[in-house]
Design a protein around this motif. Sequence first.
Motif, PDB file in Angstrom:
ATOM      1  N   THR A 226      79.841   7.086   0.948  1.00 14.71           N
ATOM      2  CA  THR A 226      79.730   5.757   1.544  1.00 14.71           C
ATOM      3  C   THR A 226      80.978   4.939   1.258  1.00 14.71           C
ATOM      4  OG1 THR A 226      77.346   5.823   1.152  1.00 14.71           O
ATOM      5  CG2 THR A 226      78.319   3.665   1.625  1.00 14.71           C
ATOM      6  N   ALA A 227      81.521   4.324   2.319  1.00 11.52           N
ATOM      7  CA  ALA A 227      82.661   3.414   2.173  1.00 11.52           C
ATOM      8  C   ALA A 227      82.304   2.089   2.820  1.00 11.52           C
ATOM      9  CB  ALA A 227      83.907   3.994   2.817  1.00 11.52           C
TER      10      ALA A 227
ATOM     11  N   THR B  23      87.887  15.019   4.020  1.00 10.04           N
ATOM     12  CA  THR B  23      87.681  15.569   2.686  1.00 10.04           C
ATOM     13  C   THR B  23      89.030  16.022   2.129  1.00 10.04           C
ATOM     14  OG1 THR B  23      87.314  17.826   3.484  1.00 10.04           O
ATOM     15  CG2 THR B  23      85.372  16.412   3.258  1.00 10.04           C
ATOM     16  N   ASP B  24      89.078  16.218   0.824  1.00  8.47           N
ATOM     17  CA  ASP B  24      90.341  16.646   0.221  1.00  8.47           C
ATOM     18  C   ASP B  24      90.725  18.065   0.616  1.00  8.47           C
ATOM     19  OD1 ASP B  24      88.397  17.860  -1.364  1.00  8.47           O
ATOM     20  OD2 ASP B  24      88.865  16.681  -3.127  1.00  8.47           O
TER      21      ASP B  24
ATOM     22  N   ASN C 217      88.322   3.610  -0.498  1.00  7.97           N
ATOM     23  CA  ASN C 217      88.913   4.633   0.362  1.00  7.97           C
ATOM     24  C   ASN C 217      88.647   6.057  -0.069  1.00  7.97           C
ATOM     25  OD1 ASN C 217      90.689   4.471  -1.753  1.00  7.97           O
ATOM     26  ND2 ASN C 217      92.508   4.484  -0.494  1.00  7.97           N
ATOM     27  N   ALA C 218      88.607   6.391  -1.333  1.00  6.54           N
ATOM     28  CA  ALA C 218      88.321   7.767  -1.760  1.00  6.54           C
ATOM     29  C   ALA C 218      87.043   7.758  -2.581  1.00  6.54           C
ATOM     30  CB  ALA C 218      89.477   8.331  -2.567  1.00  6.54           C
ATOM     31  N   VAL C 219      86.009   8.406  -2.046  1.00 12.11           N
ATOM     32  CA  VAL C 219      84.711   8.360  -2.709  1.00 12.11           C
ATOM     33  C   VAL C 219      84.140   9.766  -2.878  1.00 12.11           C
ATOM     34  CG1 VAL C 219      84.160   6.045  -1.885  1.00 12.11           C
ATOM     35  CG2 VAL C 219      83.482   8.005  -0.529  1.00 12.11           C
TER      36      VAL C 219
ATOM     37  N   VAL D  77      85.991  12.214  -0.372  1.00  8.87           N
ATOM     38  CA  VAL D  77      86.195  11.853   1.022  1.00  8.87           C
ATOM     39  C   VAL D  77      87.024  10.582   1.051  1.00  8.87           C
ATOM     40  CG1 VAL D  77      85.096  11.159   3.185  1.00  8.87           C
ATOM     41  CG2 VAL D  77      84.065  12.953   1.777  1.00  8.87           C
ATOM     42  N   THR D  78      88.119  10.620   1.803  1.00  9.44           N
ATOM     43  CA  THR D  78      88.988   9.456   1.949  1.00  9.44           C
ATOM     44  C   THR D  78      88.735   8.836   3.312  1.00  9.44           C
ATOM     45  OG1 THR D  78      90.657  10.457   0.532  1.00  9.44           O
ATOM     46  CG2 THR D  78      91.385   8.657   1.957  1.00  9.44           C
ATOM     47  N   PHE D  79      88.453   7.531   3.321  1.00 12.10           N
ATOM     48  CA  PHE D  79      88.204   6.784   4.549  1.00 12.10           C
ATOM     49  C   PHE D  79      89.436   5.944   4.866  1.00 12.10           C
ATOM     50  CE2 PHE D  79      84.039   7.728   2.918  1.00 12.10           C
ATOM     51  CZ  PHE D  79      83.231   7.888   4.033  1.00 12.10           C
ATOM     52  N   VAL D  80      89.887   5.994   6.125  1.00  9.86           N
ATOM     53  CA  VAL D  80      91.088   5.279   6.536  1.00  9.86           C
ATOM     54  C   VAL D  80      90.834   4.590   7.868  1.00  9.86           C
ATOM     55  CG1 VAL D  80      93.526   5.534   7.132  1.00  9.86           C
ATOM     56  CG2 VAL D  80      92.527   7.004   5.391  1.00  9.86           C
TER      57      VAL D  80
END
Length: 135
Positions: A109-110, A126-127, A98-100, A83-86
């Motif tokens: 969690t980010a 998600t990717d 950012n990518a977890v 999962v990438t958070f932006v």
Amino acid sequence: MGRSAVKEVSSSNHTVNFTSSDTPSKIEITFTLQNLKFTPNSSDDSKPAEKHEAVSEKRIVLNAGDNVDIKTKITPADSTSLVTFVSSDESVAMVKDNAVSADNNGVCTAKFTALREGSAKITAVTDNGLTVELT
């Protein structure tokens, strides 16, 4: 026209370095890639996320300097999706991770830091394209 904002370009170890001229007003860079071969991930145990949802409140209010963990959950819990958070505005809220990948419960969690007053939309994707938005 005809003046370059870039004084020097060098490369090593798949990294390109640019040295710019003094105070360029605009730099436009175009890369042309040739003779590349992309291969799929060799892992046959790939398990994409099927569902993605917010665990944290969808609306979060912070003061400048505050830190918060933002959490989403992917299903199945043993998914291999990242999962990438932006942040929509990194001057307001900055992401530290950012990518977890998910923990054993499917929770991603980010860490975010509020930098100043304002609002920012946090997008977790998600990717394979499943999206959650928080503000």
